[in-house]
Design an enzyme around this catalytic site. Structure first.
Site, mmCIF file in Angstrom:
data_model
loop_
_atom_site.group_PDB
_atom_site.id
_atom_site.type_symbol
_atom_site.label_atom_id
_atom_site.label_comp_id
_atom_site.label_asym_id
_atom_site.label_seq_id
_atom_site.Cartn_x
_atom_site.Cartn_y
_atom_site.Cartn_z
ATOM 1 N N LYS A 57 0.867 -1.180 0.000
ATOM 2 C CA LYS A 57 0.000 0.000 0.000
ATOM 3 C C LYS A 57 0.904 1.231 0.000
ATOM 4 C CE LYS A 57 -3.852 1.848 2.820
ATOM 5 N NZ LYS A 57 -4.676 1.599 4.036
ATOM 6 N N SER A 96 -9.704 1.421 3.082
ATOM 7 C CA SER A 96 -8.852 2.212 2.220
ATOM 8 C C SER A 96 -7.790 1.391 1.482
ATOM 9 C CB SER A 96 -8.148 3.300 3.031
ATOM 10 O OG SER A 96 -7.286 2.731 3.989
ATOM 11 N N SER A 104 -9.776 -0.882 7.290
ATOM 12 C CA SER A 104 -9.210 -0.764 5.942
ATOM 13 C C SER A 104 -8.468 -1.978 5.406
ATOM 14 C CB SER A 104 -8.281 0.431 5.876
ATOM 15 O OG SER A 104 -9.036 1.589 5.709
HETATM 16 N N1 GLN Z 1 -13.292 3.503 6.464
HETATM 17 C C1 GLN Z 1 -12.682 4.005 7.645
HETATM 18 C C2 GLN Z 1 -12.376 5.490 7.495
HETATM 19 O O1 GLN Z 1 -12.705 6.013 6.486
HETATM 20 C C3 GLN Z 1 -11.445 3.216 7.982
HETATM 21 C C4 GLN Z 1 -10.240 3.645 7.264
HETATM 22 C C5 GLN Z 1 -9.013 2.872 7.669
HETATM 23 O O2 GLN Z 1 -9.087 1.854 8.339
HETATM 24 N N2 GLN Z 1 -7.870 3.401 7.289
HETATM 25 O O3 GLN Z 1 -11.846 6.103 8.347
#
Ligand code: GLN
Length: 488
Positions: free
Chosen positions: A80, A155, A179
């Site tokens: 990532k 994400s 994420s």
């Molecule tokens: N979907 C969650 C957010 O938008 C989690 C994101 C993540 O785990 N980085 O914050």
């Protein structure tokens, strides 16, 4: 999909050891596939053709002289784009870090390199890891390989899609509120978020420091264990990484589960849960029963406050963490030559995307004088209650089983108009981060449209071994992870 592209890390590792294939061939195969299919998927932000080929050659040389570094040696892996790398750009999918090259490798990147992994490149994501659909990447969206009209989740959407599409053999993601697990469920792969402190965050761009954790995303549970073996452990460069013993996670993976107790929290079976996912999770519960596990109904009463708590704490920490992108020390600068404040305004105004700005504003508000106690301090108190819910539950059960997400991958744009709807869909994943627990998502079936569904297993702190064992037992009894998307 070609047979070789479908294989897991553990299978490929056997082929490498028996010299049926070389890392150079394998790496070329991955690079060819990326060239052919990634224009449709959009998983990669940077591809390191030369570096990957060189690392593969080195791996083959080591193997030829019987100096293999272990099961990851020669395996094509991707990262990532939130992990610092000293030889490739790290953008966090943000314009504000466009073309930024870090002066050092993140600890986890060093560990992968030391284990002989071949790094193919850097993967797309929601900007600064904020989002659940990958629509917030400043560069391009990620398309779900199971249906290109659908999102890959987020994400870590690039990580999940690249593993599912056979564009790498395993990927690293980060999980602040789901994420790793949510995109894994959307793409029919395995994603593990370890206990907070299990893996070093040194060199991982911070979103919300008390919640962020690194983890593996793979085709199988065994592969997740193989990667965790390499990644886990104390790092003097990260004071939040814990100095606790790290077991060998592959060791007892195949052991029979035994009569363990699995808790089913009633708060996770809500009306918003998709009926096909509910049915698949029910089937999973039956399967565990048949394996001799005891199913126990439990309650995690503060679950209803989890989203509000998470979105206060995560945005507050983000507003502070992202203050460093000021056009002075990192990345892009926009300078209208009218003074310092104007330079900050232009740099941050042009550099950050809409969702990131929304989070910074929410977080700054929650931390500001007069509101701190009402919002941030209150959220910290509720966080303790959520953690205590889990502590009480784990006095009664060994593992907690839930759906990973209330929905399967959705169409592009479906949740764009209303960010609250997107936030609410994180309902099953955020509590695990607030409580610092390990959690895994494993494939538990496909809906009528052929989209993957995910099952989440949560364990007590440091119990990744138990979580993996439980997930592996499920995987052994099902064959969902063997199904791969049609060639794109
Ligand atoms: N979907 C969650 C957010 O938008 C989690 C994101 C993540 O785990 N980085 O914050």
């Amino acid at each position: 999909m070609s047979k070789l592209a479908e294989q897991t890390i553990s299978e490929i590792s056997t082929l490498l050891n028996s010299r049926e294939i070389s890392s150079a061939e394998l790496t070329q195969l991955s690079l060819d596939r990326i060239e052919k299919y990634d224009p449709k998927v959009g998983a990669y932000l940077h591809i390191d053709h030369d570096g990957a080929k060189k690392q593969a050659q080195e791996s083959d040389t080591r193997r030829a002289s019987n100096n293999s570094k272990g099961p990851l040696d020669g395996i094509p892996i991707a990262l990532k784009d939130i992990f610092l790398t000293d030889d490739l750009p790290t953008t966090c999918a943000s314009k504000i870090l466009e073309n930024f090259i870090a002066p050092y490798d993140a600890t986890v990147v060093k560990k992968l390199k030391n284990a002989g992994a071949v790094i193919l490149g850097k993967l797309n994501m929601d900007e600064f890891a904020m989002g659940s659909s990958n629509e917030h990447s400043a560069f391009k969206p990620v398309h779900n390989p199971w249906n290109l009209d659908c999102v890959a989740g987020g994400s870590s959407g690039g990580s999940a899609a690249s593993v599912a599409a056979g564009l790498c053999y395993g990927a690293l993601g980060t999980d602040t509120g789901g994420s790793i697990r949510q995109p894994s469920s959307f793409n029919g792969i395995v994603g593990l978020k370890p206990t907070y402190g299990r893996i070093s965050r040194y060199g991982v761009i911070a979103f919300a420091s008390s919640l962020d954790q690194v983890g593996p995303m793979t085709k199988s549970v065994r592969d997740a264990a193989i990667l965790l073996n390499v990644l886990a452990g104390h790092d003097p460069c990260d004071s939040t990484s814990a100095d606790v013993e790290v077991p060998d996670y592959t060791d007892r993976l195949d052991n029979k589960l035994g009569p363990i107790k699995i808790g089913i929290p009633k708060e996770y079976f809500i009306k918003e849960l998709d009926s096909e996912i509910a049915a698949a999770v029910q089937e999973a519960i039956e399967l565990y029963k048949n394996m001799g596990c005891e199913i126990v109904d439990i309650s995690l009463p503060h679950t209803r406050y989890a989203i509000a708590t998470y979105y206060l704490i995560a945005t507050a920490e983000a507003s502070s963490n992202l203050a460093r992108y000021d056009g002075v020390r990192y990345g892009t600068r926009h300078d209208p030559n009218q003074g310092l404040i104007e330079m900050y305004n232009e740099t941050r105004g042009k550099g950050f995307g809409l969702e990131v700005k929304r989070r910074i504003m929410l977080g700054t508000y929650a931390l500001s004088a007069g509101y701190y106690d009402a919002y941030y301090a209150k959220a910290q108190c509720v966080r303790t209650l959520i953690r205590q819910d889990f502590q009480k539950a784990f006095e009664k059960v060994d593992i907690i089983l839930t759906p990973t997400s209330p929905n399967v991958a959705f169409k592009f744009g479906e949740h764009q108009a209303d960010p609250i709807q997107m936030y609410l869909a994180d309902i099953f994943t955020v509590s695990c981060n607030l409580a610092g627990l390990p959690g895994i998502s494993v494939p538990c079936g496909f809906n009528q449209e052929g989209l993957p569904m995910g099952l989440q297993l949560l364990g007590p702190v440091w119990a990744e071994d138990k979580v993996l064992q439980c997930a592996n037992a499920f995987e052994r009894e099902t064959n969902y992870q063997q199904r791969r998307p049609h060639e794109l």
